[in-house]
Design a protein around this motif. Structure first.
Motif, PDB file in Angstrom:
ATOM      1  N   VAL A  66      -2.868   7.221  11.827  1.00  0.00           N
ATOM      2  CA  VAL A  66      -1.733   6.916  12.203  1.00  0.00           C
ATOM      3  C   VAL A  66      -1.789   5.483  12.754  1.00  0.00           C
ATOM      4  O   VAL A  66      -2.606   5.317  13.587  1.00  0.00           O
ATOM      5  CB  VAL A  66      -1.209   7.995  13.042  1.00  0.00           C
ATOM      6  CG1 VAL A  66       0.101   7.461  13.856  1.00  0.00           C
ATOM      7  CG2 VAL A  66      -1.006   9.393  12.623  1.00  0.00           C
ATOM      8  N   SER A 118       0.796  -1.149  -0.036  1.00  0.00           N
ATOM      9  CA  SER A 118      -0.166  -0.096   0.109  1.00  0.00           C
ATOM     10  C   SER A 118       0.674   1.215  -0.034  1.00  0.00           C
ATOM     11  O   SER A 118       0.572   2.435  -0.626  1.00  0.00           O
ATOM     12  CB  SER A 118      -0.813   0.070   1.118  1.00  0.00           C
ATOM     13  OG  SER A 118      -1.877  -1.130   1.261  1.00  0.00           O
ATOM     14  N   PHE A 119       2.068   1.032   0.862  1.00  0.00           N
ATOM     15  CA  PHE A 119       2.540   2.401   0.844  1.00  0.00           C
ATOM     16  C   PHE A 119       4.308   1.924   0.374  1.00  0.00           C
ATOM     17  O   PHE A 119       5.020   3.106   0.176  1.00  0.00           O
ATOM     18  CB  PHE A 119       2.623   2.938   2.449  1.00  0.00           C
ATOM     19  CG  PHE A 119       1.504   3.102   2.951  1.00  0.00           C
ATOM     20  CD1 PHE A 119       0.940   4.328   2.323  1.00  0.00           C
ATOM     21  CD2 PHE A 119       0.821   2.558   3.674  1.00  0.00           C
ATOM     22  CE1 PHE A 119      -0.199   4.673   2.970  1.00  0.00           C
ATOM     23  CE2 PHE A 119      -0.345   3.072   4.348  1.00  0.00           C
ATOM     24  CZ  PHE A 119      -0.776   4.296   3.928  1.00  0.00           C
ATOM     25  N   TRP A 134       0.665  14.826   5.424  1.00  0.00           N
ATOM     26  CA  TRP A 134       1.654  14.297   4.598  1.00  0.00           C
ATOM     27  C   TRP A 134       2.720  13.641   5.327  1.00  0.00           C
ATOM     28  O   TRP A 134       2.840  13.785   6.511  1.00  0.00           O
ATOM     29  CB  TRP A 134       2.241  15.291   3.493  1.00  0.00           C
ATOM     30  CG  TRP A 134       2.644  16.578   4.132  1.00  0.00           C
ATOM     31  CD1 TRP A 134       1.921  17.612   4.454  1.00  0.00           C
ATOM     32  CD2 TRP A 134       3.832  16.943   4.659  1.00  0.00           C
ATOM     33  NE1 TRP A 134       2.660  18.609   5.060  1.00  0.00           N
ATOM     34  CE2 TRP A 134       4.052  18.019   5.340  1.00  0.00           C
ATOM     35  CE3 TRP A 134       5.085  15.972   4.779  1.00  0.00           C
ATOM     36  CZ2 TRP A 134       5.029  18.707   5.777  1.00  0.00           C
ATOM     37  CZ3 TRP A 134       6.242  16.454   5.231  1.00  0.00           C
ATOM     38  CH2 TRP A 134       6.262  17.970   5.829  1.00  0.00           C
ATOM     39  N   PHE A 135       3.633  12.895   4.567  1.00  0.00           N
ATOM     40  CA  PHE A 135       4.746  12.199   5.205  1.00  0.00           C
ATOM     41  C   PHE A 135       5.989  12.075   4.123  1.00  0.00           C
ATOM     42  O   PHE A 135       5.760  11.820   3.123  1.00  0.00           O
ATOM     43  CB  PHE A 135       4.612  10.879   5.732  1.00  0.00           C
ATOM     44  CG  PHE A 135       5.386  10.062   6.330  1.00  0.00           C
ATOM     45  CD1 PHE A 135       5.853  10.015   7.733  1.00  0.00           C
ATOM     46  CD2 PHE A 135       6.436   9.061   5.620  1.00  0.00           C
ATOM     47  CE1 PHE A 135       6.952   9.317   8.442  1.00  0.00           C
ATOM     48  CE2 PHE A 135       7.540   8.413   6.342  1.00  0.00           C
ATOM     49  CZ  PHE A 135       7.770   8.317   7.604  1.00  0.00           C
ATOM     50  N   TYR A 175       4.659  11.167   0.726  1.00  0.00           N
ATOM     51  CA  TYR A 175       3.636  10.509   0.693  1.00  0.00           C
ATOM     52  C   TYR A 175       2.149  11.776   0.984  1.00  0.00           C
ATOM     53  O   TYR A 175       2.242  12.316   1.978  1.00  0.00           O
ATOM     54  CB  TYR A 175       3.307   9.464   1.818  1.00  0.00           C
ATOM     55  CG  TYR A 175       4.302   8.360   1.406  1.00  0.00           C
ATOM     56  CD1 TYR A 175       3.604   6.945   1.230  1.00  0.00           C
ATOM     57  CD2 TYR A 175       5.394   8.440   1.898  1.00  0.00           C
ATOM     58  CE1 TYR A 175       4.650   5.928   1.000  1.00  0.00           C
ATOM     59  CE2 TYR A 175       6.276   7.285   2.002  1.00  0.00           C
ATOM     60  CZ  TYR A 175       5.839   6.088   1.371  1.00  0.00           C
ATOM     61  OH  TYR A 175       6.702   5.060   1.181  1.00  0.00           O
ATOM     62  N   PHE A 205      -4.099  10.747   6.358  1.00  0.00           N
ATOM     63  CA  PHE A 205      -3.516   9.142   6.645  1.00  0.00           C
ATOM     64  C   PHE A 205      -4.152   8.951   8.171  1.00  0.00           C
ATOM     65  O   PHE A 205      -3.849   9.983   9.231  1.00  0.00           O
ATOM     66  CB  PHE A 205      -2.021   9.025   6.464  1.00  0.00           C
ATOM     67  CG  PHE A 205      -1.683   9.091   5.264  1.00  0.00           C
ATOM     68  CD1 PHE A 205      -2.013   8.199   4.248  1.00  0.00           C
ATOM     69  CD2 PHE A 205      -0.628   9.863   4.725  1.00  0.00           C
ATOM     70  CE1 PHE A 205      -1.580   8.114   3.066  1.00  0.00           C
ATOM     71  CE2 PHE A 205      -0.153   9.944   3.683  1.00  0.00           C
ATOM     72  CZ  PHE A 205      -0.616   9.052   2.740  1.00  0.00           C
ATOM     73  N   PRO A 208      -2.144  11.646   1.041  1.00  0.00           N
ATOM     74  CA  PRO A 208      -3.394  10.952   1.031  1.00  0.00           C
ATOM     75  C   PRO A 208      -3.995  10.550  -0.046  1.00  0.00           C
ATOM     76  O   PRO A 208      -4.425   9.575  -0.788  1.00  0.00           O
ATOM     77  CB  PRO A 208      -4.227  11.279   2.101  1.00  0.00           C
ATOM     78  CG  PRO A 208      -3.244  11.984   3.118  1.00  0.00           C
ATOM     79  CD  PRO A 208      -1.988  12.592   2.086  1.00  0.00           C
ATOM     80  N   SER A 243      -3.499   2.763   6.983  1.00  0.00           N
ATOM     81  CA  SER A 243      -3.120   3.412   8.252  1.00  0.00           C
ATOM     82  C   SER A 243      -1.766   3.446   8.169  1.00  0.00           C
ATOM     83  O   SER A 243      -0.864   2.564   7.955  1.00  0.00           O
ATOM     84  CB  SER A 243      -3.682   2.322   9.397  1.00  0.00           C
ATOM     85  OG  SER A 243      -2.877   2.923  10.703  1.00  0.00           O
ATOM     86  N   PHE A 244      -1.126   4.808   8.148  1.00  0.00           N
ATOM     87  CA  PHE A 244       0.209   4.808   7.926  1.00  0.00           C
ATOM     88  C   PHE A 244       1.076   4.596   8.985  1.00  0.00           C
ATOM     89  O   PHE A 244       0.874   4.979  10.213  1.00  0.00           O
ATOM     90  CB  PHE A 244       0.609   6.295   7.374  1.00  0.00           C
ATOM     91  CG  PHE A 244       1.720   6.450   6.796  1.00  0.00           C
ATOM     92  CD1 PHE A 244       2.004   6.522   5.578  1.00  0.00           C
ATOM     93  CD2 PHE A 244       3.110   6.646   7.368  1.00  0.00           C
ATOM     94  CE1 PHE A 244       2.961   6.368   4.826  1.00  0.00           C
ATOM     95  CE2 PHE A 244       4.239   6.769   6.666  1.00  0.00           C
ATOM     96  CZ  PHE A 244       4.425   6.668   5.289  1.00  0.00           C
ATOM     97  N   TRP A 248      11.869   3.290   0.620  1.00  0.00           N
ATOM     98  CA  TRP A 248      10.495   3.246  -0.063  1.00  0.00           C
ATOM     99  C   TRP A 248      10.963   2.287  -1.192  1.00  0.00           C
ATOM    100  O   TRP A 248      11.954   2.333  -1.909  1.00  0.00           O
ATOM    101  CB  TRP A 248      10.329   4.799  -0.560  1.00  0.00           C
ATOM    102  CG  TRP A 248       9.418   4.417  -1.661  1.00  0.00           C
ATOM    103  CD1 TRP A 248       7.843   4.306  -1.220  1.00  0.00           C
ATOM    104  CD2 TRP A 248       9.652   4.758  -3.258  1.00  0.00           C
ATOM    105  NE1 TRP A 248       7.125   4.217  -2.609  1.00  0.00           N
ATOM    106  CE2 TRP A 248       8.158   4.533  -3.770  1.00  0.00           C
ATOM    107  CE3 TRP A 248      10.642   4.805  -3.988  1.00  0.00           C
ATOM    108  CZ2 TRP A 248       8.086   4.427  -5.223  1.00  0.00           C
ATOM    109  CZ3 TRP A 248      10.367   4.792  -5.389  1.00  0.00           C
ATOM    110  CH2 TRP A 248       9.199   4.713  -5.751  1.00  0.00           C
TER     111      TRP A 248
END
Length: 655
Positions: A602, A207-208, A554-555, A588, A600, A590, A616-617, A341
């Motif tokens: 957490v 997903s991420f 964001w992240f 990242y 997102f 959403p 869920s980040f 990543w």
């Protein structure tokens, strides 16, 4: 200042160090005084130290201590024994600052409050190439490097899963399959008795595509879903035809051994920033490997570094991009918290596809080509072609890069903090009461940020990161709370590595003395929920959280520390953005992941937890951040810590 002792007093403690004149001096030849311990400073530490000591206002600044940090024999937390460090290999990541290593570290017996530890050390012979301080010359200093010793890898080397989820035959074991049998793999239950299906973990984490690195010496459940470099390079992710490794500190013999045997002779391009003697030594290290080619990154602004950490992997099945935070040396993949990543597997485009084919909604393909083109190197031409020949449309992250230069006009917003600010303005979702949504920065090194917070941190930098949509561009940025997560002395002392972990956290006293105001923003490193509180961070992350820290706007995970050299600094009344270093990270948002709320949720727990919700980040440390107490002090790497031994019974005595 001439001789004596200088002190810095802040609400977070007093730092006592030698005067700057003494710091300028060569390591002492005479007896007395602290000297180098077992290991010298690693080159990546020098890199970040260069950022911390020198900026455009400090080209004449004194060296911050001619010598390297202390280190010692050390073992896993609670192991009850020490390991003697083997001799350093001849490698670009293992070059010595001094001419001969010290062999007798400071090792304390059972702590005796009434007795100071001995300073009986073997002294190094000074060298013209020793020291990690920055010269006052405008020419880039030729820093020498030493990696921490390369020992036999202790982490779990099993892969977390294949490229695709396929039916797994029963009875297959957990070892690496051959390239032709990548689908025939079944994970073995973890040693703690939990059955953690790494295949399913990889599917969920897709997903991420965000992972942490495996940490040796922590429970298996806390490594759930984490990756080692051998996992990334295994046949389970693809059959490698060629690869490119972009990094700062590179141990070539160690790196080659991380590839499966069948891939070790495939073409390998190493992109580096070495110069002069260091470059010659790197070429010497590469000489035994005819498949290895070197590409030097141009560093035309003084004191810049090639700090980007990226892998480009060309497979028979397609292409993959990996952007991470680890140097290519053993210690960075052993007991540190690092971030990764991992892109999807990108398929090859049909012959005759247009230039715009295979682009993602985040324009990742265009931005990656622009980044590679910025090197102005013929050696990267074939990799630019490989990127263009593949379909990157499944990418959901935005590329945030820095490249050296004085960028003007449209180029100005393509790089550094202005690039991040532009994407947040164009793509981020506005929130109610944005001034109550705090910014969080987490990093492993700190640059010289100015005499007060208005000089850069809480002006141009916070203004870029505080943007959320065009309607909230720069709105109330001065009111946005700012939390800076950086380890305390106690964090380092009680870590798995003990004080030697501080060698990866090169915040120098000469810099800290100039910005005592920064301590008011500091928060401790705490990662209890991910089981990594004792694995010191070399990861760098930045995020915007809701007031209750339950959501993220964001992240970012990136190679960029908190410095102007990495993120850029506006010049000429904002006309141009000056960047010294190469850096790379991903953003990242959403909405790029189909989350229409623009936030997102957490997740706090093991990262990524086997049961984590796909949307869920997985934040890698505890929220909300914990402000420093009155007793906490930020880790300063070039001052002694003799009052208390670390988890391995050692003290810290830099020369």
């Amino acid at each position: 200042m001439s001789g004596g002792v200088s002190k810095v007093q802040s609400q977070h403690g007093r730092w006592t160090v030698s005067s700057s004149d003494e710091e300028d001096a060569e390591p002492a030849r005479q007896t007395g005084g602290p000297f180098l311990l077992t290991q010298s400073v690693r080159k990546d530490y020098v890199s970040d130290s260069d950022e911390t000591v020198v900026d455009e206002e400090e080209f004449g600044a004194a060296d911050s201590g001619q010598g390297s940090t202390a280190s010692s024999t050390h073992g896993p937390l609670g192991s009850g024994h020490s390991r003697e460090s083997p001799p350093s290999p001849r490698a670009s990541a293992a070059r010595k600052i001094g001419q001969e290593p010290a062999s007798n570290p400071i090792k304390t017996e059972a702590p005796d409050p009434g007795r100071q530890p001995s300073l009986a050390l073997k002294r190094l012979r000074p060298s013209s190439e020793s020291g990690w301080g920055v010269s006052s010359s405008d020419e880039e200093p030729d820093t020498k490097a030493e990696a921490r010793q390369v020992k036999e890898e202790l982490v779990d080397q099993r892969s977390p899963g294949p490229m695709k989820k396929k039916q797994r035959p029963e009875g297959t074991d957990h070892h690496y399959p051959s390239a032709s049998s990548a689908a025939a793999w079944s994970p073995k239950p973890e040693s703690d008795g939990e059955t953690l299906d790494k295949w399913d973990v990889l599917e969920k984490a897709k997903s991420f595509g965000f992972y942490l690195t495996k940490v040796s010496g922590i429970p298996a459940k806390d490594n759930c879903g984490a990756l080692h470099i051998k996992d990334i390079l295994s046949p389970l992710f693809g059959t490698i035809k060629a690869s490119a490794q972009f990094n700062y500190c590179i141990d070539i013999p160690w790196l080659v051994k991380q590839y499966p045997e069948e891939f070790r002779t495939k073409p390998l391009l190493i992109v580096h920033g070495e110069q002069r003697q260091s470059k010659a030594e790197l070429h010497g290290d590469a000489h035994p490997y005819p498949n290895v080619r070197l590409c030097q990154a141009k560093l035309e602004i003084a004191y810049g570094t090639h700090h980007t950490k990226m892998m480009l992997l060309l497979y028979e099945e397609g292409f993959r991009v990996v952007i991470h935070t680890s140097n290519l040396i053993r210690d960075d993949w052993h007991q540190k918290t690092q971030g990764i990543w991992l892109s999807p597997l990108y398929p090859r485009l049909p012959e005759g596809s247009s230039e715009s084919a295979g682009e993602s909604m985040t324009n990742f393909k265009r931005d990656l080509v622009d980044y590679l083109t910025s090197y102005r190197s013929a050696g990267l031409g074939e990799w630019i072609t490989h990127v263009k020949q593949h379909d990157l449309s499944e990418t959901r992250v935005y590329l945030i890069g820095s490249t050296p230069g004085r960028h003007q006009g449209n180029e100005k917003q393509k790089w550094g903090h202005l690039k991040l600010g532009r994407i947040l303005s164009d793509r981020a979702s506005p929130v109610a009461n944005p001034e109550s949504w705090p910014l969080i920065g987490q990093f492993s090194s700190i640059g010289s940020l100015g005499a007060d917070e208005t000089k850069w941190l809480c002006s141009e930098f916070r203004e870029s990161l505080a943007t959320l949509g065009k309607s909230q561009r720069s709105l109330s940025s001065q009111q946005v709370p700012l939390h800076l997560v950086y380890p305390t002395v106690e964090n380092v002392r009680t870590s798995l590595e003990g004080y030697p972990a501080g060698g990866s956290l090169p915040y120098a006293i000469v810099t800290a003395q100039k910005q005592p105001w920064l301590s008011s923003f500091f928060c401790r490193w705490s990662a209890k929920l991910t089981g990594r509180s004792h694995a010191m961070p070399h990861i760098k992350t930045y995020m915007r959280a809701s007031p209750d820290f339950g959501e993220l706007a964001w992240f970012v995970v990136t190679s960029a520390n908190l410095s102007k050299a990495a993120w850029g600094m506006l010049e000429k009344n904002g006309f141009q953005l000056m960047i010294r270093s190469y850096e790379l990270g991903v953003l990242y948002l959403p909405k790029a992941f189909g989350i229409e709320t623009g936030r997102f949720s957490v997740h706090q727990g093991r990262l990524p937890d086997c049961q984590v919700s796909e949307m869920s980040f997985p934040v890698p440390y505890d929220l909300p951040p914990q402000r420093y107490s009155s007793k906490d002090r930020p880790w300063i790497w070039n001052i002694p810590y003799l009052h208390a031994p670390d988890t391995n019974g050692n003290v810290w005595a830099p020369s």
